[in-house]
Design an enzyme around this catalytic site. Sequence first.
Site, mmCIF file in Angstrom:
data_model
loop_
_atom_site.group_PDB
_atom_site.id
_atom_site.type_symbol
_atom_site.label_atom_id
_atom_site.label_comp_id
_atom_site.label_asym_id
_atom_site.label_seq_id
_atom_site.Cartn_x
_atom_site.Cartn_y
_atom_site.Cartn_z
ATOM 1 N N ALA A 76 0.846 -1.203 0.000
ATOM 2 C CA ALA A 76 0.000 0.000 0.000
ATOM 3 C C ALA A 76 0.876 1.247 0.000
ATOM 4 C CB ALA A 76 -0.930 -0.005 1.218
ATOM 5 N N GLY A 77 1.249 1.677 -1.215
ATOM 6 C CA GLY A 77 2.080 2.884 -1.358
ATOM 7 C C GLY A 77 1.196 4.029 -1.808
ATOM 8 N N HIS B 191 29.344 20.780 -13.999
ATOM 9 C CA HIS B 191 30.578 20.281 -13.369
ATOM 10 C C HIS B 191 31.346 19.314 -14.281
ATOM 11 C CE1 HIS B 191 28.987 21.921 -9.602
ATOM 12 N NE2 HIS B 191 30.115 21.623 -9.006
ATOM 13 N N GLU C 242 5.754 11.152 -0.090
ATOM 14 C CA GLU C 242 4.484 11.836 0.224
ATOM 15 C C GLU C 242 3.628 12.030 -1.025
ATOM 16 O OE1 GLU C 242 4.457 14.783 3.233
ATOM 17 O OE2 GLU C 242 6.338 14.078 4.084
HETATM 18 C C1 LIG Z 1 13.217 7.990 1.392
HETATM 19 C C2 LIG Z 1 11.759 7.726 1.598
HETATM 20 C C3 LIG Z 1 11.145 8.203 2.743
HETATM 21 C C4 LIG Z 1 9.778 7.934 2.978
HETATM 22 N N1 LIG Z 1 9.214 8.314 4.166
HETATM 23 C C5 LIG Z 1 7.946 7.905 4.464
HETATM 24 C C6 LIG Z 1 7.401 8.120 5.781
HETATM 25 O O1 LIG Z 1 8.026 8.714 6.646
HETATM 26 N N2 LIG Z 1 6.166 7.615 6.046
HETATM 27 C C7 LIG Z 1 5.425 6.940 5.102
HETATM 28 O O2 LIG Z 1 4.306 6.518 5.411
HETATM 29 N N3 LIG Z 1 5.922 6.731 3.842
HETATM 30 C C8 LIG Z 1 7.161 7.181 3.508
HETATM 31 N N4 LIG Z 1 7.691 6.948 2.252
HETATM 32 C C9 LIG Z 1 6.889 6.214 1.268
HETATM 33 C C10 LIG Z 1 6.453 7.049 0.072
HETATM 34 O O3 LIG Z 1 5.456 7.960 0.448
HETATM 35 C C11 LIG Z 1 6.006 6.056 -1.025
HETATM 36 O O4 LIG Z 1 7.189 5.439 -1.511
HETATM 37 C C12 LIG Z 1 5.266 6.732 -2.140
HETATM 38 O O5 LIG Z 1 4.004 7.179 -1.689
HETATM 39 C C13 LIG Z 1 5.055 5.806 -3.359
HETATM 40 O O6 LIG Z 1 4.591 4.543 -2.981
HETATM 41 P P1 LIG Z 1 5.334 3.232 -3.569
HETATM 42 O O7 LIG Z 1 6.785 3.404 -3.270
HETATM 43 O O8 LIG Z 1 4.666 2.037 -3.024
HETATM 44 O O9 LIG Z 1 5.146 3.315 -5.136
HETATM 45 P P2 LIG Z 1 3.890 2.749 -5.981
HETATM 46 O O10 LIG Z 1 2.629 3.250 -5.398
HETATM 47 O O11 LIG Z 1 4.044 1.288 -6.174
HETATM 48 O O12 LIG Z 1 4.105 3.471 -7.379
HETATM 49 C C14 LIG Z 1 4.927 2.938 -8.426
HETATM 50 C C15 LIG Z 1 4.706 3.804 -9.663
HETATM 51 O O13 LIG Z 1 3.322 3.693 -10.093
HETATM 52 C C16 LIG Z 1 2.760 4.989 -10.183
HETATM 53 N N5 LIG Z 1 1.343 4.934 -9.802
HETATM 54 C C17 LIG Z 1 0.787 4.308 -8.732
HETATM 55 N N6 LIG Z 1 -0.538 4.494 -8.714
HETATM 56 C C18 LIG Z 1 -0.838 5.272 -9.784
HETATM 57 C C19 LIG Z 1 -2.041 5.822 -10.327
HETATM 58 N N7 LIG Z 1 -3.238 5.644 -9.730
HETATM 59 N N8 LIG Z 1 -1.966 6.558 -11.459
HETATM 60 C C20 LIG Z 1 -0.770 6.780 -12.070
HETATM 61 N N9 LIG Z 1 0.406 6.291 -11.614
HETATM 62 C C21 LIG Z 1 0.375 5.556 -10.492
HETATM 63 C C22 LIG Z 1 3.559 5.839 -9.196
HETATM 64 O O14 LIG Z 1 3.450 7.220 -9.490
HETATM 65 C C23 LIG Z 1 4.955 5.289 -9.420
HETATM 66 O O15 LIG Z 1 5.520 5.887 -10.545
HETATM 67 C C24 LIG Z 1 9.031 7.235 1.993
HETATM 68 C C25 LIG Z 1 9.655 6.788 0.822
HETATM 69 C C26 LIG Z 1 10.999 7.022 0.623
HETATM 70 C C27 LIG Z 1 11.649 6.490 -0.620
#
Ligand SMILES: Cc1cc2nc3c(=O)[nH]c(=O)nc-3n(C[C@H](O)[C@H](O)[C@H](O)COP(=O)(O)OP(=O)(O)OC[C@H]3O[C@@H](n4cnc5c(N)ncnc54)[C@H](O)[C@@H]3O)c2cc1C
Length: 382
Positions: free
Chosen positions: A130-131, A339, A364
């Site tokens: 759940a991203g 650079h 976010e």
């Molecule tokens: C360094 C770092 C710090 C973070 N800190 C926090 C934190 O403190 N707390 C927290 O809760 N989370 C945190 N996150 C998580 C971050 O918010 C998620 O990584 C982000 O929301 C994307 O989710 P995902 O990585 O699962 O990517 P996915 O949701 O799997 O997305 C993969 C790709 O598919 C695209 N995509 C997905 N759904 C759609 C759609 N409906 N339409 C079009 N394109 C879509 C996305 O844009 C992306 O390009 C952090 C992440 C990182 C890398």
Amino acid sequence: MNFQFTDEQQQLRRSIREFAEGEIGPHVMEWDEASHFPIEIMPNLAEMGLLGVIFPERYGGSGLGYIEYVIAIEELSRVDGSVGIIVAAHNSLCSNHIFKFGSEAQKQKYLVPLAQGKKIGAWSLTEPEAGSDAGGTRTIAKREGDHWLINGAKTFTTNGHYADICVAMAVTDKSKNSHGISAFIVEKGTSGFKPGKKENKLGLRASDTSEIILADCRVPQENLLGAEGEGFIGSLKILDGGRISIAALALGMAQGALDAAIKYAKQRKQFGQPISEFQAIQFKLADMATQVEAARLIVYQAAWLADQDSTRFTRESSMAKLFASEVAVRVANECVQIHGGYGFIKDYPAEKFYRDVKLCTIGEGTSEIQRLVIARQLLGKK
Ligand SMILES: Cc1cc2nc3c(=O)[nH]c(=O)nc-3n(C[C@H](O)[C@H](O)[C@H](O)COP(=O)(O)OP(=O)(O)OC[C@H]3O[C@@H](n4cnc5c(N)ncnc54)[C@H](O)[C@@H]3O)c2cc1C
């Protein structure tokens, strides 16, 4: 319309810049290489009031607004984005969730030490499955008498290993989908709560990004944050402010990359003259500076709106985050280009900006999700 910062705001910027350049700057590469969380500067950040910027003084905060908060994140990130994201997750995610939705007792117990910088905060929404689709949260919380039993795993939690207090989202009523997700305050030391794998990252390597494991984690009823079932909706409101801080993080790193590019262009000589004499380089610098300035306007406009406290500022914070993060990626790319080969090696700051800024188009809410949020607002969809 007044585009001028007040004398106090300018003074705040000067003092944070001085601190960042003097106390953070000399260690940036060493911390980055070692993925070292700069725990040693947390007392300094606390003393400067930067761990409670947006909270009233009665809750241990500095009593300032989002404009000052953006100044702080911008200036820290101009020198080191890792410090910027540590401060951002602590302030506008964890602490702000407690400030906005907590009871008075929760604010006294948790927000006060967070805002004073005596404790470090983290905020866990994202899960492995759940991203972007955070409403698909799988972590479950079951009521057992006067406790909740939480089971699941969170991923990518900023400050995960160092947090004393973590706000975590979990499903309390599966039948209600995103309206069945609640927020909980989980303290370090709670049985069944522990940080898991620390991620080995491309950039922002001195910040900690970790898994959070909740295995039969027993959280008292009084640690339910806000009303049952309102954790996800609350998270979206928290992300409105959070996105302003990622926009500020991007702005600061873009400014840092621009400053580094100007400095290098003036000192590097080729064909018997500084490369800054070549129109190709001048045009790059002009385009970079123009984009950074446009980003600054949209980011501070969103911060100003957040300070008005009257309306939601979802559209503006998403626009600021989308625009500033994409500007930062382009500016950092041009910084490396200016650079030349030295942009590719670690003796110069260019390569680090190039690695660090990428997070801003992902964290976010990715750029694609920001476009969805903005389009929904434009089209009047929920
Ligand atoms: C360094 C770092 C710090 C973070 N800190 C926090 C934190 O403190 N707390 C927290 O809760 N989370 C945190 N996150 C998580 C971050 O918010 C998620 O990584 C982000 O929301 C994307 O989710 P995902 O990585 O699962 O990517 P996915 O949701 O799997 O997305 C993969 C790709 O598919 C695209 N995509 C997905 N759904 C759609 C759609 N409906 N339409 C079009 N394109 C879509 C996305 O844009 C992306 O390009 C952090 C992440 C990182 C890398």
